[in-house]
Design an enzyme around this catalytic site. Sequence first.
Site, PDB file in Angstrom:
ATOM      1  N   LYS A  57       0.853  -1.204   0.000  1.00  0.00           N
ATOM      2  CA  LYS A  57       0.000   0.000   0.000  1.00  0.00           C
ATOM      3  C   LYS A  57       0.883   1.247   0.000  1.00  0.00           C
ATOM      4  O   LYS A  57       1.900   1.284   0.709  1.00  0.00           O
ATOM      5  CB  LYS A  57      -0.905  -0.046   1.238  1.00  0.00           C
ATOM      6  CG  LYS A  57      -1.979   1.030   1.298  1.00  0.00           C
ATOM      7  CD  LYS A  57      -2.889   0.789   2.509  1.00  0.00           C
ATOM      8  CE  LYS A  57      -3.961   1.835   2.668  1.00  0.00           C
ATOM      9  NZ  LYS A  57      -4.846   1.586   3.834  1.00  0.00           N
ATOM     10  N   SER A 132      -9.800   1.617   3.021  1.00  0.00           N
ATOM     11  CA  SER A 132      -8.933   2.389   2.169  1.00  0.00           C
ATOM     12  C   SER A 132      -7.884   1.556   1.427  1.00  0.00           C
ATOM     13  O   SER A 132      -7.253   2.049   0.495  1.00  0.00           O
ATOM     14  CB  SER A 132      -8.197   3.442   3.002  1.00  0.00           C
ATOM     15  OG  SER A 132      -7.344   2.824   3.945  1.00  0.00           O
ATOM     16  N   SER A 156     -10.000  -0.852   7.209  1.00  0.00           N
ATOM     17  CA  SER A 156      -9.505  -0.588   5.851  1.00  0.00           C
ATOM     18  C   SER A 156      -8.878  -1.776   5.146  1.00  0.00           C
ATOM     19  O   SER A 156      -8.610  -1.709   3.951  1.00  0.00           O
ATOM     20  CB  SER A 156      -8.502   0.567   5.878  1.00  0.00           C
ATOM     21  OG  SER A 156      -9.186   1.787   5.942  1.00  0.00           O
TER      22      SER A 156
END
Lengths: 467, 101
Positions: A57, A132, A156
């Site tokens: 990420k 997210s 997330s």
Amino acid sequence: MGIIFEKTQAALSNIRSLDPRIRAVISVLDDSALSRARSLDAQSSRQALHGALVAVKDNICTKIGATTCASHILQNYQSPFDAHVVERLHAAGAVIVAKTNLDEFAMGSSTENSAYFPTRNPWNLDCVPGGSSGGSIAAVAARLTPYALGSETGGSIRQPASFCGVCGLKPSYGRVSRYGLVAFASSLDQIGPVATDVRGLAELLGVIAGRDERDSTSVDAPVPDYAAMLDESPGRVRIGIAAEYFGDGLHPETRARVEAAIDTYRKLGAEICEIHLPHAPYTIACYYLVCTAEASSNLARFDGVRYGHRTAHPKDYFDVYSASRAEGFGSEVKRRIMLGTFALSSGYYDAYYLKALKVRTLIKQDFENAFNHCDVILSPTTPTPAFRLGEKRDNPLEMYLADIYNCAANLAGIPAVSIPCGFTSEQMPVGMQLMAPHFAEGRLLQIANWYQTVTSHHLAKPPICAD
Amino acid sequence: METGIDESQVRHIAHLARLKLSDEEITRYGAQLSAIVGYIEKLNEVPTDGVEPTAHPLPVCDVLRDDAPRPSLGAELALANAPDSAPPYFKVPKVLDHMDA
């Protein structure tokens, strides 16, 4: 050419051909991945993740490539150091192939809040992947990489894992070092693994878990061999079900799939017991006060001076700060900074922030009480399957409610995992969540893996993979 | 407790947060923050007298490292991402000229 080089080359080629439709990736690390693959092929020793391909990420710092947090304010940021988890991946022989998209600064539940582009759900390109960590999850769901790292502040990893039909783990707070994770809300943030099955989660967690002196909140507790634990019998298993997680707002097909999963556990021999989490209805309100207060403080470092975007023609020093932030941050980030600043401001601190911290204590106590009666708590991961792009964009409160079953684990600091448990009639994945006491990741993964030994939902690939 | 957040409050919060917002943003955030704060006020239903606040999920406090020098990032790397610099310093517009503003 060695096996790892060939595998890496094939993966990079697959990313180039498939990702333009999904947009899971912000940057592809071609050169460094191929060079690393070549050097791993030349090594005789075999490490835990020797040659494993991992996507990371883009709020996790890597020396190679940019670390953007999917924000204009960090568009050109080159981290001078690797995050602790990245060091661990390298030491274990992994190859990092890509940095993945996210909601800007990990703030969101759909990966539509990226400053660059939205990511799409591989099962239906008109739907969001969740957020997210939507980029990391979509990359694994579309089989661009077998493993990925995401981060969690309030669901997330688990919420998008549920939307995209893969497995995602939020470890206990303190289990994995946050050194090199760009901070959003420091008392809630954790880095966690993403994989297609529970064994993959166990392998990744075994590598990234453990004490790091550069993060004073990382805990010096032994790291079990999580993968080996999956081969042991789970023994007597008690699964708690909280009525508070099966109330109004739960999509009927989600409810049906999760109830079928409970039935599967019952047939496997698990004892199903009723537990209560009386403060569950207050989770979202509590979470959004705590996380925005911490975010407003953490994001104060983006001042246009040391790194990040600076406004072109500031009229004074104040303007450097306030105009740079106004230009660099997106709408959701500004909204959360504003809410957090409000909650911490004079006259409102006691009524909002302090009140939320007290409710947090009660939420934590609810879990402590529940775990006196069960090993894990089972619930839906999300109230609905993946929603369509744009559906909730203009209603932030409705978007926040997408994490309604997830935030409590972050507030309490306990580990929680989402694994696939079926599909809707429209072939969209449904996930179930299992939560366990602090540092009981081994037991949690063991019970999650037990389900996967008799089911095949996690093996299903989205049709886009066969195109 | 007030549930609405009026425009002057939004402007004050934006100032505290060092965010230069447009008039359109002030209006939009005012409405959105009012809705969110209205929802958050459901916390008032929860009796919390005598409940200790939890700021952190683990009982970790006063974690100190040894008071010993160790390598740091170094000026060159620290400045590498700065939007403007005059090594070994970060460069910003003058502050004192504008103190009377």
